[in-house]
Design a protein around this motif. Structure first.
Motif, PDB file in Angstrom:
ATOM      1  N   VAL A  83       0.838  -1.194   0.000  1.00 30.52           N
ATOM      2  CA  VAL A  83       0.000   0.000   0.000  1.00 30.52           C
ATOM      3  C   VAL A  83       0.874   1.246   0.000  1.00 30.52           C
ATOM      4  O   VAL A  83       1.831   1.355   0.774  1.00 30.52           O
ATOM      5  N   SER A  84       0.572   2.194  -0.870  1.00 29.12           N
ATOM      6  CA  SER A  84       1.353   3.414  -0.997  1.00 29.12           C
ATOM      7  C   SER A  84       1.165   4.296   0.231  1.00 29.12           C
ATOM      8  O   SER A  84       0.080   4.351   0.810  1.00 29.12           O
ATOM      9  N   LEU A  87      -1.851   6.578  -0.115  1.00 29.20           N
ATOM     10  CA  LEU A  87      -3.124   5.983   0.268  1.00 29.20           C
ATOM     11  C   LEU A  87      -3.169   5.735   1.762  1.00 29.20           C
ATOM     12  O   LEU A  87      -4.198   5.902   2.410  1.00 29.20           O
ATOM     13  N   ASN A 202      -9.392  10.997 -10.137  1.00 32.49           N
ATOM     14  CA  ASN A 202      -9.687   9.642  -9.682  1.00 32.49           C
ATOM     15  C   ASN A 202     -10.917   9.096 -10.383  1.00 32.49           C
ATOM     16  O   ASN A 202     -11.783   9.853 -10.845  1.00 32.49           O
ATOM     17  N   SER A 206     -13.718   5.618  -7.000  1.00 30.75           N
ATOM     18  CA  SER A 206     -12.655   5.724  -6.001  1.00 30.75           C
ATOM     19  C   SER A 206     -13.229   6.145  -4.658  1.00 30.75           C
ATOM     20  O   SER A 206     -14.084   7.033  -4.566  1.00 30.75           O
ATOM     21  N   THR A 208     -11.179   7.144  -2.108  1.00 29.41           N
ATOM     22  CA  THR A 208     -10.143   7.908  -1.422  1.00 29.41           C
ATOM     23  C   THR A 208     -10.198   9.377  -1.839  1.00 29.41           C
ATOM     24  O   THR A 208     -10.744   9.722  -2.897  1.00 29.41           O
ATOM     25  N   ASN A 212      -4.837   9.105  -7.144  1.00 31.83           N
ATOM     26  CA  ASN A 212      -4.606   7.702  -7.497  1.00 31.83           C
ATOM     27  C   ASN A 212      -3.637   7.521  -8.654  1.00 31.83           C
ATOM     28  O   ASN A 212      -2.954   6.497  -8.721  1.00 31.83           O
ATOM     29  N   ASP A 227       0.668   4.365 -10.875  1.00 31.59           N
ATOM     30  CA  ASP A 227      -0.390   4.020  -9.930  1.00 31.59           C
ATOM     31  C   ASP A 227       0.081   4.439  -8.542  1.00 31.59           C
ATOM     32  O   ASP A 227       0.980   3.817  -7.967  1.00 31.59           O
ATOM     33  N   THR A 229      -1.466   4.278  -5.735  1.00 37.82           N
ATOM     34  CA  THR A 229      -2.078   3.554  -4.612  1.00 37.82           C
ATOM     35  C   THR A 229      -1.210   2.413  -4.112  1.00 37.82           C
ATOM     36  O   THR A 229      -1.510   1.832  -3.070  1.00 37.82           O
ATOM     37  N   SER A 230      -0.163   2.045  -4.835  1.00 37.22           N
ATOM     38  CA  SER A 230       0.708   0.956  -4.388  1.00 37.22           C
ATOM     39  C   SER A 230       2.158   1.295  -4.722  1.00 37.22           C
ATOM     40  O   SER A 230       2.433   1.955  -5.720  1.00 37.22           O
TER      41      SER A 230
END
Length: 487
Positions: A83-84, A87, A202, A206, A208, A212, A227, A229-230
């Motif tokens: 997980v980033s 995020l 986003n 989404s 969040t 993203n 990306d 998010t990761s």
């Protein structure tokens, strides 16, 4: 005992000694291999498909499931992602509707003042060439209005580095916290610098409030889609979704802009040292561009989409001394057939051609000289106005690029710009209704106001990014300063 017998005995002892050393060395190698950690890399050390002799050693239980792990020499070197922190940070900050005061919004804006802590760059990013804001909103208690709850800023530039900051943190920091560190930073391009970085909206689904996706363009001639998010377990960089090839440009990219038609149709325009402009569909970045123009005869240093939802025009500025307006519905590779308007020599080496927000007719140009010009596409035979005073010495050919930007706040409209040797931000006032100069000589406008930089800052400002009433500017050395207009 004869001499030959002694010789034979000594050889036998040496052979036994050598054999013992080889056994010990082999045992040591095996022991080290057993302790060697799993290697994580984007490059596969071996094939990810097991060989037959390994498969034969795998045992299965009654349900046909693998019971034992494949032996230690079977290493799957597929890059791992987690997980980033972008995020992660968003998960720890839920949406709160706030009514933040904006000062005397009815008063006329007079100048710009520093607001909040400074943003510090990661090591190596000591020159920022591009700044861009991402904002998100949530509904207030009534469910009809939207309030900005997070604002992220991306800075990109020297050494191919990118950094993301959560600039809303500045409103919650104490007076002793005078800096904000990046939430995440990484090297996104192999070239010497990044020309532009742009957040993408986003997806509608989404959940969040943090960004993203991000698209970047660099002097390695490629565009990258990330990306956010990761992130990679090994490098901590976001996952790279797509990177263009030489099908896009044969040389470095000096400018990029993004047009969002809707959530599924997003287009990327790029200007390159190879003298061409290209438009690519985001969902087909690794394919040929959907449109290309070879109108310019030198490096294209600026490209900009209008805000029109359908068939936006593209403004471009080139080192060949010209500014052009292109229609992508026509063939851009057949001379001037795709050019709607052509300005020949409006500046010495023009480097900026940008549209006024929410306008499909008014645009601004600048170059390596001491004048900023405002144009109306409906009549380009002359300028609406020319602005001077942001550069201390008139008539001087400049060496550094200072791209001006539009600021619309509190029903007022301005042009903002740094200037070589000025150590400030100059403001030129416009009429917010028609985009024309508000008062004075419509041909030659002087500075309305100047936002002075703090005394500890050395040098001039670089790139600009506007978000609502706030403005972020890149400083020499890579720091970013946020300013806000006051009445």
């Amino acid at each position: 005992v004869g001499i030959n017998d002694h010789s034979t005995s000594e050889k036998r002892q040496r052979n036994e000694c050598d054999a013992t050393k080889k056994k010990r060395k082999a045992a040591k190698v095996i022991s080290n291999d057993l302790r060697r950690p799993t290697r994580r890399s984007t490059r596969l050390k071996k094939s990810a498909v097991p060989s037959e002799d390994v498969l034969s050693a795998v045992h299965h239980d009654d349900n046909g499931k693998i019971r034992n792990m494949i032996t230690s020499h079977m290493v799957e070197d597929i890059e791992e992602f987690t997980v980033s922190p972008v995020l992660d940070y968003d998960m720890a900050n839920f949406c709160k509707a706030e009514n933040r005061g904006s000062g005397n919004s009815d008063g006329q804006i007079q100048t710009l003042v520093p607001y909040g802590p400074r943003l510090v760059p990661p090591s190596g990013l000591n020159a920022i060439y591009s700044l861009h804001y991402f904002s998100s909103a949530c509904e207030n208690g009534n469910g009809d209005d939207h309030i900005d709850v997070q604002a992220w800023l991306v800075g990109a530039g020297k050494s191919g580095l990118v950094a993301l900051w959560d600039v809303r943190r500045g409103s919650s920091l104490s007076c002793h916290d005078n800096i904000i560190e990046p939430v995440i930073s990484w090297k996104s391009h192999g070239g010497r610098w990044i020309a532009d970085a742009r957040f993408l909206p986003n997806d509608a689904n989404s959940k969040t409030y943090s960004p993203n996706r991000l698209v970047t363009a660099g002097n390695d001639g490629t565009v990258c889609l990330w990306d956010l998010t990761s992130t990679s377990v090994k490098t901590c960089a976001p996952k790279l979704l797509v990177q263009t090839t030489k099908l896009l440009h044969s040389s470095g990219i000096f400018s990029m802009d993004v047009h969002v038609k809707n959530s599924t149709e997003i287009y990327v325009s790029t200007g390159s040292k190879d003298k061409t402009i290209a438009i690519s569909a985001l969902n087909r970045l690794n394919c040929d561009p959907i449109w290309r123009s070879d109108f310019h005869k030198a490096k294209v240093g600026s490209v900009s989409f209008t805000s029109a939802s359908l068939n936006p025009l593209i403004a471009s500025a080139s080192d060949d001394g010209s500014v052009a307006i292109h229609d992508s519905r026509t063939d851009g590779m057949t001379g001037k057939s795709g050019v709607v308007a052509h300005l020949d020599g409006p500046h010495y080496r023009p480097h900026t051609a940008v549209w006024k927000p929410d306008s499909n007719a008014i645009f601004m140009t600048a170059g390596l000289d001491d004048v900023i010009k405002l144009w109306d596409l409906r009549n380009t035979s002359s300028t609406i106005a020319s602005f001077h005073g942001h550069v201390p010495t008139s008539g001087k050919k400049l060496k550094r690029i200072h791209r001006p930007a539009f600021l619309d706040a509190c029903k007022e409209s301005f042009i903002l710009s740094g200037g070589e040797g000025s150590h400030c931000i100059s403001m030129f006032q416009l009429d917010s209704n028609n985009g024309k100069p508000k008062q004075g000589d419509p041909v030659l406008q002087t500075v309305f106001s100047r936002g002075k930089l703090p005394p500890d800052i050395v040098g001039d400002i670089g790139s600009l990014a506007v978000h609502g009433r706030k403005l972020s500017v890149a400083l020499e050395g890579g720091e970013v300063l946020t300013l806000s207009p006051i009445a």
